[in-house]
Motif scaffolding. Structure first.
Motif, PDB file in Angstrom:
ATOM      1  N   ALA A 128       0.827  -1.206   0.000  1.00 26.98           N
ATOM      2  CA  ALA A 128       0.000   0.000   0.000  1.00 26.98           C
ATOM      3  C   ALA A 128       0.860   1.255   0.000  1.00 26.98           C
ATOM      4  O   ALA A 128       0.604   2.208  -0.751  1.00 26.98           O
ATOM      5  CB  ALA A 128      -0.938  -0.003   1.210  1.00 26.98           C
ATOM      6  N   PHE A 129       1.908   1.281   0.812  1.00 20.45           N
ATOM      7  CA  PHE A 129       2.781   2.448   0.888  1.00 20.45           C
ATOM      8  C   PHE A 129       3.539   2.656  -0.420  1.00 20.45           C
ATOM      9  O   PHE A 129       3.805   3.792  -0.818  1.00 20.45           O
ATOM     10  CB  PHE A 129       3.784   2.277   2.034  1.00 20.45           C
ATOM     11  CG  PHE A 129       3.251   2.694   3.382  1.00 20.45           C
ATOM     12  CD1 PHE A 129       1.903   2.640   3.676  1.00 20.45           C
ATOM     13  CD2 PHE A 129       4.117   3.125   4.369  1.00 20.45           C
ATOM     14  CE1 PHE A 129       1.421   3.015   4.916  1.00 20.45           C
ATOM     15  CE2 PHE A 129       3.655   3.508   5.626  1.00 20.45           C
ATOM     16  CZ  PHE A 129       2.295   3.451   5.899  1.00 20.45           C
ATOM     17  N   SER A 158      -6.630  -1.585   3.052  1.00 25.23           N
ATOM     18  CA  SER A 158      -5.840  -0.519   2.444  1.00 25.23           C
ATOM     19  C   SER A 158      -5.507  -0.809   0.982  1.00 25.23           C
ATOM     20  O   SER A 158      -5.511   0.111   0.145  1.00 25.23           O
ATOM     21  CB  SER A 158      -4.558  -0.286   3.247  1.00 25.23           C
ATOM     22  OG  SER A 158      -3.747  -1.448   3.276  1.00 25.23           O
ATOM     23  N   LEU A 159      -5.229  -2.060   0.650  1.00 27.54           N
ATOM     24  CA  LEU A 159      -4.917  -2.390  -0.737  1.00 27.54           C
ATOM     25  C   LEU A 159      -6.160  -2.263  -1.623  1.00 27.54           C
ATOM     26  O   LEU A 159      -6.081  -1.749  -2.743  1.00 27.54           O
ATOM     27  CB  LEU A 159      -4.337  -3.797  -0.835  1.00 27.54           C
ATOM     28  CG  LEU A 159      -2.925  -3.966  -0.270  1.00 27.54           C
ATOM     29  CD1 LEU A 159      -2.495  -5.426  -0.330  1.00 27.54           C
ATOM     30  CD2 LEU A 159      -1.925  -3.095  -1.026  1.00 27.54           C
ATOM     31  N   LEU A 163      -6.691   0.400  -4.638  1.00 29.63           N
ATOM     32  CA  LEU A 163      -7.157  -0.036  -5.950  1.00 29.63           C
ATOM     33  C   LEU A 163      -8.354   0.799  -6.384  1.00 29.63           C
ATOM     34  O   LEU A 163      -8.460   1.194  -7.553  1.00 29.63           O
ATOM     35  CB  LEU A 163      -7.519  -1.523  -5.912  1.00 29.63           C
ATOM     36  CG  LEU A 163      -8.041  -2.100  -7.223  1.00 29.63           C
ATOM     37  CD1 LEU A 163      -7.000  -1.977  -8.333  1.00 29.63           C
ATOM     38  CD2 LEU A 163      -8.440  -3.564  -7.035  1.00 29.63           C
ATOM     39  N   ALA A 164      -9.260   1.085  -5.458  1.00 30.04           N
ATOM     40  CA  ALA A 164     -10.408   1.940  -5.777  1.00 30.04           C
ATOM     41  C   ALA A 164      -9.939   3.313  -6.252  1.00 30.04           C
ATOM     42  O   ALA A 164     -10.466   3.865  -7.233  1.00 30.04           O
ATOM     43  CB  ALA A 164     -11.316   2.077  -4.561  1.00 30.04           C
ATOM     44  N   ALA A 183     -13.384  -2.645   0.290  1.00 30.57           N
ATOM     45  CA  ALA A 183     -12.550  -2.048   1.342  1.00 30.57           C
ATOM     46  C   ALA A 183     -13.382  -1.613   2.537  1.00 30.57           C
ATOM     47  O   ALA A 183     -13.013  -1.857   3.696  1.00 30.57           O
ATOM     48  CB  ALA A 183     -11.782  -0.858   0.771  1.00 30.57           C
ATOM     49  N   ILE A 184     -14.529  -0.992   2.283  1.00 34.64           N
ATOM     50  CA  ILE A 184     -15.393  -0.542   3.388  1.00 34.64           C
ATOM     51  C   ILE A 184     -15.991  -1.733   4.121  1.00 34.64           C
ATOM     52  O   ILE A 184     -16.135  -1.725   5.349  1.00 34.64           O
ATOM     53  CB  ILE A 184     -16.485   0.393   2.856  1.00 34.64           C
ATOM     54  CG1 ILE A 184     -15.847   1.710   2.370  1.00 34.64           C
ATOM     55  CG2 ILE A 184     -17.544   0.681   3.929  1.00 34.64           C
ATOM     56  CD1 ILE A 184     -16.809   2.644   1.665  1.00 34.64           C
TER      57      ILE A 184
END
Length: 215
Positions: A128-129, A158-159, A163-164, A183-184
């Motif tokens: 993610a970072f 987070s990934l 992506l979103a 993600a949510i």
């Protein structure tokens, strides 16, 4: 069980033990009682002294080793190939069967060593970072990083969120909303991240987006 207090010690406060060979060993792991991995420090009194003794690791333990040159300059020889390693250099030896040796090029050269079996599982935040800053500047590279991370961590909020953002920046509405919904679903706090994120501006007035983030 009470929390264990941290231990803080300077390298030069550790006991200096002569050997093996011409190096001086500072027992970092023993002093701090580190149990997650092996770690020690070695200092050479003079140029030409060892800072890593010639050795291979026990094949049954299959330890990997990482060395960091904290001061001075060392010359590593690993399986017959030499590597110049000034202060600030990492040297990673993944194969326990590799023969390794390091000699100080300067007096006072200090090498830190870390070792253990390869059991650590990297966290999703590493991908993610790496991907986050590339979403606008290099979206193809960002997608490659996210694809790799999601293969290993498909349930990472987070990934999926990154992506979103990538899909939204590239104009793929449906894919962006699908990834955001995942993600949510994994972490409801993601909805708050999305409310002010400029990378999702293309979705800002979309009723599906509003239904996801306004819950």
């Amino acid at each position: 069980m009470p929390n264990q207090p941290p231990k803080v010690v300077r390298l030069d406060q550790l006991e200096a033990i002569p050997g093996p060979g011409s190096l001086t060993w500072r027992p970092v792991r023993l002093t701090l009682d580190v149990r997650a991995f092996g770690c020690n420090a070695y200092t050479a009194g003079a140029a030409g002294d060892d800072v890593v003794e010639p050795h291979t690791e026990d094949p049954e333990l299959a330890h990997q080793e990482l060395y960091f040159v904290a001061a001075g300059r060392a010359m590593f020889t690993i399986d017959g190939t030499s590597y110049d390693a000034p202060a600030g250099t990492y040297v990673f030896v993944p194969d326990s069967a590799s023969h390794r040796h390091a000699v100080a090029a300067e007096a006072g050269t200090t090498v830190l060593s870390f070792g253990g079996p390869p059991t650590f599982q990297p966290s999703a935040w590493e991908w993610a970072f790496r991907a986050g800053p590339l979403i606008r500047s290099d979206p193809a590279q960002a997608r490659e990083i996210l694809d790799e991370g999601l293969r290993l961590h498909p349930a990472s909020p987070s990934l999926n969120y990154n992506l979103a953002c990538l899909e939204a920046v590239e104009g793929r509405r449906d894919e962006a909303l699908a990834a955001l919904g995942i993600a949510i679903g994994l972490n409801p706090d993601v909805a708050e991240w999305a409310q002010g994120d400029a990378e999702l501006d293309s979705l800002r007035n979309d009723p599906v987006f509003r239904s996801l983030v306004d819950k």
